[in-house]
Design a protein around this motif. Structure first.
Motif, PDB file in Angstrom:
ATOM      1  N   SER A   2       0.811  -1.212   0.000  1.00  0.00           N
ATOM      2  CA  SER A   2       0.000   0.000   0.000  1.00  0.00           C
ATOM      3  C   SER A   2       0.846   1.264   0.000  1.00  0.00           C
ATOM      4  CB  SER A   2      -0.923  -0.004   1.220  1.00  0.00           C
ATOM      5  OG  SER A   2      -0.185  -0.155   2.417  1.00  0.00           O
ATOM      6  N   LEU A   3       2.094   1.177   0.447  1.00  0.00           N
ATOM      7  CA  LEU A   3       2.963   2.347   0.463  1.00  0.00           C
ATOM      8  C   LEU A   3       3.196   2.887  -0.935  1.00  0.00           C
ATOM      9  CD1 LEU A   3       4.815   4.315   1.914  1.00  0.00           C
ATOM     10  CD2 LEU A   3       6.635   2.618   1.791  1.00  0.00           C
ATOM     11  N   ILE A   4       3.245   2.024  -1.934  1.00  0.00           N
ATOM     12  CA  ILE A   4       3.493   2.476  -3.305  1.00  0.00           C
ATOM     13  C   ILE A   4       2.391   3.421  -3.752  1.00  0.00           C
ATOM     14  CG2 ILE A   4       3.752   1.743  -5.703  1.00  0.00           C
ATOM     15  CD1 ILE A   4       4.939  -0.843  -4.713  1.00  0.00           C
ATOM     16  N   TRP A 121      13.044  -0.524  -0.699  1.00  0.00           N
ATOM     17  CA  TRP A 121      12.229   0.289  -1.605  1.00  0.00           C
ATOM     18  C   TRP A 121      11.236   1.148  -0.822  1.00  0.00           C
ATOM     19  CZ3 TRP A 121      13.921   1.013  -6.231  1.00  0.00           C
ATOM     20  CH2 TRP A 121      14.655   0.018  -6.886  1.00  0.00           C
ATOM     21  N   ALA A 122      10.750   0.632   0.304  1.00  0.00           N
ATOM     22  CA  ALA A 122       9.812   1.409   1.120  1.00  0.00           C
ATOM     23  C   ALA A 122      10.453   2.705   1.603  1.00  0.00           C
ATOM     24  CB  ALA A 122       9.339   0.579   2.311  1.00  0.00           C
ATOM     25  N   LEU A 123      11.713   2.636   2.031  1.00  0.00           N
ATOM     26  CA  LEU A 123      12.395   3.840   2.504  1.00  0.00           C
ATOM     27  C   LEU A 123      12.573   4.861   1.388  1.00  0.00           C
ATOM     28  CD1 LEU A 123      15.137   2.646   5.023  1.00  0.00           C
ATOM     29  CD2 LEU A 123      13.196   4.145   5.462  1.00  0.00           C
ATOM     30  N   LYS A 124      12.864   4.389   0.191  1.00  0.00           N
ATOM     31  CA  LYS A 124      12.972   5.313  -0.937  1.00  0.00           C
ATOM     32  C   LYS A 124      11.653   6.045  -1.158  1.00  0.00           C
ATOM     33  CE  LYS A 124      16.693   3.266  -3.710  1.00  0.00           C
ATOM     34  NZ  LYS A 124      17.545   4.480  -3.630  1.00  0.00           N
ATOM     35  N   MET A 125      10.553   5.314  -1.062  1.00  0.00           N
ATOM     36  CA  MET A 125       9.248   5.926  -1.304  1.00  0.00           C
ATOM     37  C   MET A 125       8.843   6.859  -0.170  1.00  0.00           C
ATOM     38  SD  MET A 125       7.370   2.644  -3.018  1.00  0.00           S
ATOM     39  CE  MET A 125       8.081   1.932  -4.519  1.00  0.00           C
ATOM     40  N   ASP A 224       2.477  -7.976   0.712  1.00  0.00           N
ATOM     41  CA  ASP A 224       1.906  -8.057   2.057  1.00  0.00           C
ATOM     42  C   ASP A 224       2.984  -8.077   3.144  1.00  0.00           C
ATOM     43  OD1 ASP A 224      -0.757  -8.248   1.053  1.00  0.00           O
ATOM     44  OD2 ASP A 224      -0.389 -10.356   0.576  1.00  0.00           O
ATOM     45  N   TYR A 225       4.209  -7.777   2.756  1.00  0.00           N
ATOM     46  CA  TYR A 225       5.311  -7.785   3.726  1.00  0.00           C
ATOM     47  C   TYR A 225       5.073  -6.720   4.798  1.00  0.00           C
ATOM     48  CZ  TYR A 225      10.089  -7.474   5.551  1.00  0.00           C
ATOM     49  OH  TYR A 225      11.192  -7.466   6.364  1.00  0.00           O
ATOM     50  N   ILE A 236       4.148   7.280   8.860  1.00  0.00           N
ATOM     51  CA  ILE A 236       3.106   8.076   9.518  1.00  0.00           C
ATOM     52  C   ILE A 236       3.506   9.549   9.548  1.00  0.00           C
ATOM     53  CG2 ILE A 236       1.977   8.518  11.736  1.00  0.00           C
ATOM     54  CD1 ILE A 236       2.043   5.493  12.225  1.00  0.00           C
ATOM     55  N   GLN A 237       4.777   9.813   9.861  1.00  0.00           N
ATOM     56  CA  GLN A 237       5.267  11.196   9.873  1.00  0.00           C
ATOM     57  C   GLN A 237       5.147  11.845   8.494  1.00  0.00           C
ATOM     58  OE1 GLN A 237       9.272  11.171  11.408  1.00  0.00           O
ATOM     59  NE2 GLN A 237       8.698   9.998  13.232  1.00  0.00           N
ATOM     60  N   ALA A 238       5.264  11.019   7.459  1.00  0.00           N
ATOM     61  CA  ALA A 238       5.155  11.544   6.096  1.00  0.00           C
ATOM     62  C   ALA A 238       3.707  11.692   5.645  1.00  0.00           C
ATOM     63  CB  ALA A 238       5.902  10.629   5.127  1.00  0.00           C
ATOM     64  N   GLY A 239       2.771  11.230   6.486  1.00  0.00           N
ATOM     65  CA  GLY A 239       1.359  11.335   6.129  1.00  0.00           C
ATOM     66  C   GLY A 239       0.824  10.116   5.421  1.00  0.00           C
ATOM     67  N   ALA A 240       1.520   8.981   5.561  1.00  0.00           N
ATOM     68  CA  ALA A 240       1.085   7.741   4.909  1.00  0.00           C
ATOM     69  C   ALA A 240       1.037   6.629   5.954  1.00  0.00           C
ATOM     70  CB  ALA A 240       2.025   7.368   3.773  1.00  0.00           C
ATOM     71  N   PRO A 241      -0.034   6.544   6.738  1.00  0.00           N
ATOM     72  CA  PRO A 241      -0.137   5.521   7.789  1.00  0.00           C
ATOM     73  C   PRO A 241      -0.385   4.139   7.194  1.00  0.00           C
ATOM     74  CG  PRO A 241      -2.171   6.775   7.662  1.00  0.00           C
ATOM     75  CD  PRO A 241      -1.213   7.422   6.698  1.00  0.00           C
ATOM     76  N   ILE A 242       0.676   3.432   6.876  1.00  0.00           N
ATOM     77  CA  ILE A 242       0.558   2.135   6.202  1.00  0.00           C
ATOM     78  C   ILE A 242       1.236   1.050   7.041  1.00  0.00           C
ATOM     79  CG2 ILE A 242       0.285   2.975   3.852  1.00  0.00           C
ATOM     80  CD1 ILE A 242       3.683   1.954   5.211  1.00  0.00           C
ATOM     81  N   GLN A 243       0.963  -0.194   6.675  1.00  0.00           N
ATOM     82  CA  GLN A 243       1.580  -1.346   7.319  1.00  0.00           C
ATOM     83  C   GLN A 243       2.494  -2.098   6.361  1.00  0.00           C
ATOM     84  OE1 GLN A 243       1.009  -2.166  10.649  1.00  0.00           O
ATOM     85  NE2 GLN A 243      -0.116  -0.229  10.715  1.00  0.00           N
ATOM     86  N   THR A 244       2.132  -2.105   5.060  1.00  0.00           N
ATOM     87  CA  THR A 244       2.891  -2.883   4.073  1.00  0.00           C
ATOM     88  C   THR A 244       3.372  -1.988   2.945  1.00  0.00           C
ATOM     89  OG1 THR A 244       0.892  -3.399   2.796  1.00  0.00           O
ATOM     90  CG2 THR A 244       1.506  -4.918   4.563  1.00  0.00           C
TER      91      THR A 244
END
Length: 244
Positions: A2-4, A121-125, A224-225, A236-244
């Motif tokens: 979902s972060l993408i 990749w999550a950190l890049k996004m 689903d990682y 969350i700090q970036a405004g994207a409260p995600i888990q995966t």
């Protein structure tokens, strides 16, 4: 993952070593170790005939600097990929130090432990989200990671600086010089090519949905990682409260 979707709403199959028994007309090779050795030789020979992109960039994507360094000297780029880059010169160290100083003026870095390709990749996004937020709020951001596609090839870059003024975004590329003179025309052309690549990726992100499924399949990611707590807090700090 979902972060993408959260990130870009703002703006090859993995291989395994085959353990097989090999036969020829005179001898049966029954040892697993021998089978691995011969299979590896075959794979290495096959790998030499693959493109440099497939041999060296299947896990990282194609960097914008790969494109510009190839334009500068194809053979030099090939040698760097095959044998590794030479030791950094004093001019290169000075350039890295200058970039780090400019980054520190507007960005506070934190150390995060990365456990997987998904978190890489999550950190890049997440950094992309933070950077675009900063651009819209402050009119300036630096060292913005960018991920996009060109002809189905994943291209990754880091824009030195973006400025936003009166609705217009300006891309800035910082170059350091070891001599107090203007760069030559080939050097200027190479710099223009780099900015053109960044603009292409930026414009495409704004104009078209990010190909999430293609991206996940390309790097064999698990959508689903579950990301680490540290990374989720950054999201969350970036405004994207995600888990995966």
């Amino acid at each position: 993952m979902s972060l993408i979707e959260a990130a870009f709403s703002l703006a090859s199959t993995s291989t395994s070593l085959s353990l097989r028994l090999c036969r020829n007309s005179t001898k049966r090779i029954g040892d697993i170790e021998d089978g691995i050795e011969i299979d590896t030789i075959h794979k290495n020979k096959k790998k030499k005939h693959q493109s440099l992109l497939r041999r060296f960039k299947t896990k990282t994507g194609l960097f914008v600097t790969d494109i510009t360094s190839t334009e500068w000297c194809e053979k030099q780029k090939e040698l760097y990929l095959v044998y590794g880059k030479p030791k950094a010169s004093e001019a290169m160290k000075a350039g890295s130090a200058r970039h780090a100083l400019l980054e520190q003026e507007v960005i506070t870095k934190v150390d995060i432990i990365i456990r997987s390709a998904e978190e890489h990749w999550a950190l890049k996004m997440i950094n992309f989200i933070h950077g675009t937020n900063q651009l819209f709020l402050d009119g300036l951001t630096r060292e913005l990671p960018l991920i996009g596609f060109a002809n189905d090839v994943c291209v990754v870059g880091v824009i030195d600086e973006l400025r936003l003024k009166t609705g217009t975004v300006t891309l800035v590329e910082t170059k350091t010089r070891s001599q107090n003179n203007l760069p030559s025309e080939p050097q200027q052309r190479n710099g223009r090519l780099q900015l053109m690549c960044y603009k292409y990726l930026w414009d495409k992100l704004l104009a078209h949905p990010f190909p999430t499924q293609h991206f996940i399949q390309l790097f064999s990611l698990n959508p689903d990682y579950l990301l680490s707590q540290e990374i989720r807090e950054l999201a969350i700090q970036a405004g994207a409260p995600i888990q995966t």
